[in-house]
Enzyme design. Structure first.
Site, short mmCIF file in Angstrom:
data_model
loop_
_atom_site.label_atom_id
_atom_site.label_comp_id
_atom_site.label_asym_id
_atom_site.label_seq_id
_atom_site.Cartn_x
_atom_site.Cartn_y
_atom_site.Cartn_z
N GLU A 119 35.01 36.96 18.39
CA GLU A 119 34.59 36.41 19.69
C GLU A 119 34.58 37.47 20.71
O GLU A 119 35.51 38.50 20.58
CB GLU A 119 35.21 35.23 20.47
CG GLU A 119 35.30 34.12 19.28
CD GLU A 119 36.14 33.19 19.43
OE1 GLU A 119 37.28 33.04 20.46
OE2 GLU A 119 36.33 31.94 18.81
N LYS A 121 35.86 39.15 24.28
CA LYS A 121 36.78 38.90 24.84
C LYS A 121 36.63 38.90 26.53
O LYS A 121 36.29 39.87 27.00
CB LYS A 121 38.11 39.95 24.80
CG LYS A 121 39.40 39.63 25.38
CD LYS A 121 40.57 40.66 24.93
CE LYS A 121 41.89 40.15 25.46
NZ LYS A 121 41.99 40.43 27.00
N ASP A 123 36.59 38.78 30.30
CA ASP A 123 37.43 39.16 31.39
C ASP A 123 37.61 38.17 32.46
O ASP A 123 36.86 38.38 33.54
CB ASP A 123 37.00 40.50 31.82
CG ASP A 123 38.17 41.42 32.30
OD1 ASP A 123 39.30 41.01 32.09
OD2 ASP A 123 37.99 42.65 32.81
N TYR A 230 36.98 28.72 24.07
CA TYR A 230 37.17 29.40 22.71
C TYR A 230 38.45 28.98 21.97
O TYR A 230 38.97 29.69 20.85
CB TYR A 230 37.45 30.89 22.85
CG TYR A 230 38.43 31.34 24.23
CD1 TYR A 230 39.62 31.01 23.90
CD2 TYR A 230 38.04 31.89 25.18
CE1 TYR A 230 40.73 31.47 24.94
CE2 TYR A 230 38.83 32.36 26.25
CZ TYR A 230 40.46 32.10 26.25
OH TYR A 230 41.14 32.63 27.09
N LYS A 317 40.61 46.05 22.08
CA LYS A 317 40.24 46.51 23.24
C LYS A 317 39.23 47.39 23.55
O LYS A 317 39.43 48.62 22.81
CB LYS A 317 41.47 46.83 24.23
CG LYS A 317 42.47 45.76 24.46
CD LYS A 317 42.15 44.96 25.59
CE LYS A 317 43.30 45.30 26.62
NZ LYS A 317 43.18 44.44 27.96
N CYS A 411 44.26 55.46 63.57
CA CYS A 411 42.82 55.43 63.27
C CYS A 411 42.51 56.83 63.32
O CYS A 411 42.67 57.55 64.28
CB CYS A 411 42.19 54.45 64.04
SG CYS A 411 40.44 54.57 63.84
N CYS A 414 39.65 57.11 66.32
CA CYS A 414 40.00 57.02 67.67
C CYS A 414 41.58 56.99 67.91
O CYS A 414 41.92 56.86 68.98
CB CYS A 414 39.41 55.68 68.12
SG CYS A 414 40.21 54.22 67.56
N CYS A 429 41.48 48.98 62.45
CA CYS A 429 41.94 49.34 63.63
C CYS A 429 41.60 48.50 64.81
O CYS A 429 40.51 48.18 64.74
CB CYS A 429 40.84 50.68 63.76
SG CYS A 429 40.89 51.27 65.49
N CYS A 435 36.28 52.07 69.07
CA CYS A 435 36.29 53.05 68.05
C CYS A 435 35.01 53.15 67.48
O CYS A 435 34.34 52.51 67.14
CB CYS A 435 37.35 52.28 66.92
SG CYS A 435 37.23 53.05 65.50
S1 IVH Z 1 42.29 33.44 22.27
C1 IVH Z 1 46.56 32.15 21.11
N1 IVH Z 1 39.63 34.17 22.54
O1 IVH Z 1 42.58 37.04 26.44
C2 IVH Z 1 45.29 32.82 21.24
N2 IVH Z 1 41.62 34.81 24.29
O2 IVH Z 1 45.71 38.07 25.50
C3 IVH Z 1 44.70 32.59 22.64
N3 IVH Z 1 40.70 36.06 26.30
O3 IVH Z 1 45.16 35.00 27.62
C4 IVH Z 1 43.65 33.43 23.11
N4 IVH Z 1 38.49 35.74 25.79
O4 IVH Z 1 42.87 34.87 28.80
C5 IVH Z 1 41.01 34.14 22.92
N5 IVH Z 1 37.42 34.70 23.04
C6 IVH Z 1 38.68 34.68 23.61
C7 IVH Z 1 39.15 35.24 24.70
C8 IVH Z 1 40.60 35.25 24.94
C9 IVH Z 1 39.43 36.24 26.49
C10 IVH Z 1 41.85 36.20 26.93
C11 IVH Z 1 42.65 34.86 27.25
C12 IVH Z 1 44.09 35.58 26.87
C13 IVH Z 1 43.99 36.76 26.40
C14 IVH Z 1 44.69 37.26 25.27
#
Ligand code: IVH
Length: 673
Positions: A119, A121, A123, A230, A317, A411, A414, A429, A435
């Site tokens: 999946e 990740k 943000d 997820y 990552k 500042c 000014c 400021c 200013c």
């Molecule tokens: S699974 C025990 N799936 O990444 C498994 N996490 O350090 C729990 N996150 O705190 C997480 N996308 O906030 C999972 N597809 C995804 C995710 C995901 C983002 C974040 C989540 C978690 C951190 C993992």
């Protein structure tokens, strides 16, 4: 309407609205217009107001927000919210696969390919949602993993989080996911913030988590957050594997990423990662990696957990593009509202296809935290932000004689002593009247296209006029004489005349834009419009009490206070008085005033066909201005069918059969004349 019929109608509206929500936010396939949606929602809200006992916590009206949470209750997680171990390379992932195989008593290799789910990740911030009998009962943030904040009211405003489920869901379960702010929403908010002179939000992740901490859920509703789910947790899940349960969750109404894939073996996982390493830039939201999960629950159970994270999952990552370069100096910029932004001037270095010379240092706290010093080698990264950021210092290269950065106290423009408000990140400021960048910035805003629209007066001319002392504030613009201008450098007779003409024409700009132009902090274009329509004149606005201001749509505490502060200043009142005597519009025009009539109160219109004098949207607006209602379809409740050319025969027949009066554009004009 009696209570029984109200109850029936509320149910009907709720189901219909949730379906439309689903169509729009999950299927990306709306079947009605926003306008029609709003009308249905308005009807629901009105009924719930009339019969408060019929208001259910899962009503779609809850999505509008409005509940204030003073303090979020701390809630213990039923299942702790763990984090994931990170990996950064192919080797790390092969090692993960080896450990998984080993943990399951298998030998790593093709013949023992594990079923993994990959999946993206996302943000943002993680959230845990609890559903009881198909109804969202609680939303809790991750917190420290053991307990988090109850943010249920805020979560309910996120349209992709279902309030009520469909199909065959377990009676009690938790579902976890990530709340995030889509890129386009983030960009739009920042564009608007820039327009009203507020510091931009740093990145979508902070914006999302900051938003979820807001006390006013109506504010959260406006920020258009989104949520991918997820992970499902509970005792009676339909399947014994992650992927299948996610598909089930999708059928119950959750938003599940369509990019998640069930893959056999680690080599497929590596392919997935390498594809998304670049493909991710095409997504309308930020991702910072890929999450790899063992699909089978039995295998998950066998693998178990370490103290911090599951052994059956890992995060990969993405590498953010990063370089190191020298920090040559730090300069401090003063914005239109006086906010100070420290900027790092870097030895130019290529990064992600462009040459980076500058990076934002955000504020004093960040400089302190990173301990950046002039002369340091710093690491620069291009993350989600447009402006690259400094993420750290290469301390191994620090010079012995380097000096700790001392944030400026005065500042740079000014010389006024800087101030910092409690809870705000940036110094500012306070010398707003004297200013130079603040004064010039306010003037640029004032003459801007969406404000007074004096396009013959650009930033350069403002600079010039300011430097020679001809304009010191926005009111001075209206005292300019052609004779004063022609003598200026680069100013010919014609351009001087253009400027004078442009200034003259701007006196016709309607009140709502004048209100936006004068630059009251936090009063953006939309807010100015709403205020203007409500108060009708500046005199009324000046004398409005805080309660009166708060009753205006869009106006909350911060804006109300900002307005009060603006008018409490003598110099602002003087400027307004001068602008008024110059002939600027400080009240709605006759036409606008009339438009706000109640001539059509209680009447419902359906518009159909093509019109000669007005667009359909204009007609709709005219109806609303006059207190009438618009509806998308003809029913017994329709008062008038406003018919244009080429109207569908079905509509006509229906209107006739229901005895709905049919009127033309001219008839309509006569009604509101
Ligand atoms: S699974 C025990 N799936 O990444 C498994 N996490 O350090 C729990 N996150 O705190 C997480 N996308 O906030 C999972 N597809 C995804 C995710 C995901 C983002 C974040 C989540 C978690 C951190 C993992």
């Amino acid at each position: 309407m009696d209570k029984a019929s109200a109850e029936k109608r509320i149910k009907q509206l709720s189901t219909e609205l949730e379906q439309h929500n689903h169509n729009y936010y999950l299927l990306d396939n709306p079947t009605i217009s926003d306008f029609e949606f709003d009308k249905l929602l308005e009807e629901l809200i009105a009924l719930e107001k009339q019969f408060p006992e019929l208001l259910s916590p899962d009503s779609p009206s809850q999505r509008v927000g409005g509940t204030i949470t003073k303090e979020f209750a701390s809630v213990k997680h039923k299942y702790p919210m763990l984090s994931l171990a990170n990996s950064y390379s192919t080797e790390d992932l092969l090692e993960f696969d080896r450990r998984v195989c080993e943990g399951l008593g298998m030998k790593q290799g093709e013949e023992n390919a594990i079923d993994y789910v990959c999946e993206l990740k996302f943000d943002g911030l993680s959230i845990s949602l609890t559903y009881e009998n198909g109804v969202l009962v609680q939303a809790v943030t991750r917190g420290d993993g053991e307990k988090g904040d109850d943010v249920t009211t805020n979560a309910k405003t996120i349209k992709s989080i279902p309030l009520k489920l469909k199909g065959n869901y377990p009676p009690l379960f938790e579902i976890r996911g990530e709340i995030f702010m889509p890129r386009p929403v983030f960009d739009e908010i920042n564009k608007e913030r820039e327009e009203i002179g507020e510091a931009p939000l740093a990145n979508p992740r902070n914006a999302a988590s900051g938003t979820m901490k807001a006390q006013d859920s109506a504010f959260v509703a406006k920020r258009k957050l989104d949520c991918f789910l997820y992970n499902v947790l509970g005792d009676n899940l339909p399947h014994q594997s992650h992927y299948e349960n996610m598909l089930a969750a999708q059928a119950w109404g959750f938003k599940i990423s369509k990019d998640a894939k069930l893959l056999k073996g680690i080599s497929k996982v590596l392919e997935f990662i390498s594809r998304w390493d670049t493909e991710r830039y095409n997504l309308p939201y930020d991702t910072d990696g890929v999450v790899i999960k063992v699909n089978d629950y039995k295998q998950q159970k066998n693998l178990g957990f370490t103290a911090k994270s599951p052994r059956w999952a890992i995060a990969y990552k993405f590498k953010a593009e990063q370089v190191s370069t020298e920090l040559q100096s730090i300069s401090y910029q003063v914005g239109r509202t006086g906010a100070i932004t420290p900027v790092a001037n870097l030895k130019p270095v290529p990064l992600g296809g462009t040459t980076v010379k500058r990076a934002s240092l955000h504020n004093a706290d960040i400089i302190e935290k990173l301990d950046v010093r002039v002369g340091d080698q710093v690491f620069v990264e291009k993350g989600g932000e447009i402006i690259p950021k400094i993420i750290g210092v290469d301390f191994t290269k620090r010079r012995n004689n380097s000096q700790k950065t001392i944030y400026i106290s005065h500042c740079p423009e000014c010389g006024t002593a800087l101030e910092r408000n409690e809870g705000e990140a940036n110094h500012f400021c306070p010398n707003d009247a004297g200013c130079p960048p603040q004064v010039k910035g306010r003037m640029e805003h004032f003459v801007g296209r969406r404000a007074m629209n004096i396009d013959s007066l650009g930033a350069e001319t403002i600079e010039q006029l300011y430097n020679v002392g001809l304009v010191k504030n926005i009111a001075d613009i209206y005292d300019l004489k052609k004779e004063q201008l022609v003598n200026l450098e680069r100013m010919a007779d014609k351009s001087a005349q253009n400027l004078i003409d442009g200034i003259e024409t701007s006196k016709q700009v309607p009140f709502e834009r004048v209100l936006y132009a004068i630059g009251i902090r936090h009063v953006g274009e939309t807010t100015a419009k709403k205020i203007a329509r409500k108060v009708k004149s500046l005199d009324v606005l000046i004398h409005s009490t805080k309660e009166e201001l708060l009753s205006i749509d869009e106006v909350g505490e911060i804006i109300a206070e900002s307005i009060a502060e603006y008018f409490s200043k003598q110099e602002n009142r003087e400027i307004i008085a001068r602008l008024k005597s110059a002939g600027l519009k400080f009240e709605l025009s006759e036409e606008q005033q009339q438009a706000g009539s109640e001539k059509l109160k209680g009447l419902t219109f359906v518009i159909s066909g093509v019109f000669n004098k007005h667009s359909r949207d204009q007609l709709k607006e005219m109806i609303e201005f006059n207190g009438g209602k618009n509806s998308g379809s003809i029913s017994g409740k329709t008062s008038y069918l406003l018919a244009g050319d080429n109207m569908g025969p079905e509509k006509l027949k229906k209107a006739q059969s229901l005895g709905v009066k049919i009127i033309s554009e001219d008839d309509f004009e006569a009604m509101i004349a």
